[in-house]
Design an enzyme around this catalytic site. Sequence first.
Site, short mmCIF file in Angstrom:
data_model
loop_
_atom_site.label_atom_id
_atom_site.label_comp_id
_atom_site.label_asym_id
_atom_site.label_seq_id
_atom_site.Cartn_x
_atom_site.Cartn_y
_atom_site.Cartn_z
N SER A 533 0.70 -1.23 0.07
CA SER A 533 -0.01 0.14 0.03
C SER A 533 0.92 1.31 0.14
O SER A 533 1.68 1.39 -0.98
CB SER A 533 -1.05 -0.13 1.28
OG SER A 533 -2.10 1.03 1.14
N ASP A 620 -9.76 -3.92 -5.15
CA ASP A 620 -9.39 -2.92 -4.09
C ASP A 620 -9.72 -1.53 -4.39
O ASP A 620 -9.56 -0.75 -5.32
CB ASP A 620 -7.98 -2.90 -4.48
CG ASP A 620 -6.96 -2.32 -3.13
OD1 ASP A 620 -7.53 -1.60 -2.40
OD2 ASP A 620 -5.86 -2.70 -3.24
N HIS A 655 -7.90 -5.00 -1.12
CA HIS A 655 -6.53 -4.50 -0.37
C HIS A 655 -5.71 -5.54 0.35
O HIS A 655 -4.53 -5.67 0.09
CB HIS A 655 -6.90 -3.21 0.19
CG HIS A 655 -5.98 -2.33 0.60
ND1 HIS A 655 -5.36 -1.67 -0.51
CD2 HIS A 655 -5.29 -1.90 1.63
CE1 HIS A 655 -4.17 -1.07 -0.12
NE2 HIS A 655 -4.30 -1.09 1.16
#
Length: 680
Positions: A533, A620, A655
Amino acid sequence: MNVDEHNIKPPMAKRKRHMVSIHGQKWNDSYYYMRDKENQDVIDYLNQENEYTSKIMKDTENLQSDLFKEMKNRINETDQTVPTKEGNYYYYSRTEKGKNYSIYCRKFETMEAKEEILLDMNKISDGKKYSRLGGLDINSDHDLMAYSIDETGAEVYTIYVKDLKSGKTLDYNIENTGGRVLFSPNKNLYYNTIDDIKRSYRIFQHSIRSSDPDLLIYEEENKEFGVGAFLSSDKKFLFIESYGRESSVIKYIDLEGPTNSVITFNHQKDQVEFDIDHHGGYFYFITSDNAINFRFCRTKVGKNDTENWVELVPTNTTRRLKSIKLFESFGVLEYRENGISGIRIFNLDTFSDHSIKFHDDVYVVGLGANPNFKTNLLRIRYSSPVTPSTVYDYDIETKMLLEKKKEIINKYNKDDFVVNREYALARDGEKIPLTIVSKKENQGTSPLLLYGYGSYGITIEPNFNSKIISLLERGIVFVIAHIRGGAMLGKKWYHDGKLLKKKNTFYDFIDSAKFLIQNGYTSSEKLAIQGGSAGGLLMGAVTNIEPQLFKSVVAQVPFVDVINTMLDDSIPLTTFEYLEWGNPNNLEYFEYMMSYSPYDQVGINSKYYPNMLVMAGLNDPRVHYWEPAKWVAKLRKIKKDNNVLLLKTNMSAGHGGSSGRYDYLKEVAFVYSFLIKTIL
């Protein structure tokens, strides 16, 4: 790893002209079209990349299988959490061997009673590629349960309510929610809904079995803020929190009052945050108002103005207060001091206090499940990089720790491993904490995995991770770099790694890597790095700056297309991000962000890159799949080396990757096999 040895040609994405123009600058973003998930060319490309990755990694299939078995066999597949007593019931969850998900249960009055299964996530997930539990709550009468489920990984949850007397789910559900469910003592259910950019922006009150429409309690109109709700520990107040990156506004409803009137506790100020609770007619709270590392105060209910605040614990340059929780006869402050987490107990009458003592040099401690207001026992969780997670009940009166459960790790001997805390010297003189874990017999230069994040004030905790043992046993050293942008050393540590100081994060990581090389821990030929991320942004930035420093890179769901994402406020959560990265519509921020944006900086310093594994999730909502896909496509076009570049997209997750525990372990095994192949 060299692509020539495989003799397999990688896919090359189509290029299409798309001009971007801002601040008098124009450039062609050839892969902009990848944002269109309905475009079959895009899906075909992702599938081609997945096929290519499978072919390149085919010779690691046995290793992947071995790693998966190791990690699976190391844990107790059939296990149970420590029960928590609420009312007349003991609540717990358990897992069964061969099943991907947890089963949520309770027993009446004694743990020897017959088990009642409340929710079996294995049945909920049956036939689905993805299934994740968002929230679960039981009402005060223990006859209703609300829970929320996400079936795509897009973090959009549907709420269901189950009648625990009949065992039947009520014949309606609540869709498009953020997943939070909360019963108040008056049997109302509170939940949050999300808008078109997936921002939690409304709090509703739902009356069970009522035909009345749900009551809108609060709506947050500022798109840079989200909203959530929680109960005071004594369950007399409902708190509504509007939150930005470093600001929070607390409102409250007196649940014992005659109306649902929403009262404001504080007004919004930049970089002023709160955590609040209630006890005996007083609000107790920690705040960063005039206190960068927070101070602890109280005020009478209704006397909310700052002149009525009484400071109980002042701010401290080395100790950051993190949270507060109150009980009938004592209160608890969670804090971090000099990088180490801690718990302080204080007397509500005298405000005398003490901290719970531990003996390890590096560890993590925090509150566990503590639903009961009337108790003398505080449940806490403890671990270190070599100490498996342990649940304790701390007796407030005797100051004794009562071990309730220690995670059993099969074929593991703590004494075989060692933890060191070192400090790398940053180029501007700051000392960067490093948590270093290795086998004791490791001597000299070793293969090493350096992990980093460095954003949002999030601290990567040095807790126990049973999966890492598979790397440690193979002689790989594991290191966490607690770089600026996180909050390991307090709020200033965070502020010095955001906005126009963001490059400190990248330089800290590079300087940490150089420290490890210079001090004989590893070499560039044996050094792998990993982040996900915002940590994936870190991977992209440092790889552009000094690609020769690293042998291999794992970037998971990486935020790498910084400029395009931050220019598009229709993308979920983008407006939230302005206070972290800056708004590129402002020229100063645009120029600074452009100077480090991994996608935009590809090939500027070098056209030679390490071995790279890039991972994405098609659904995501935080870092859209197109960011890593565009990045890989551009790298393929520009780079001149023969090192391998892989893109692996999970076509049915978001995610956090796969939702099932075994599926997740297989993903970890895949990553570890890439690391082992490239640095051993």
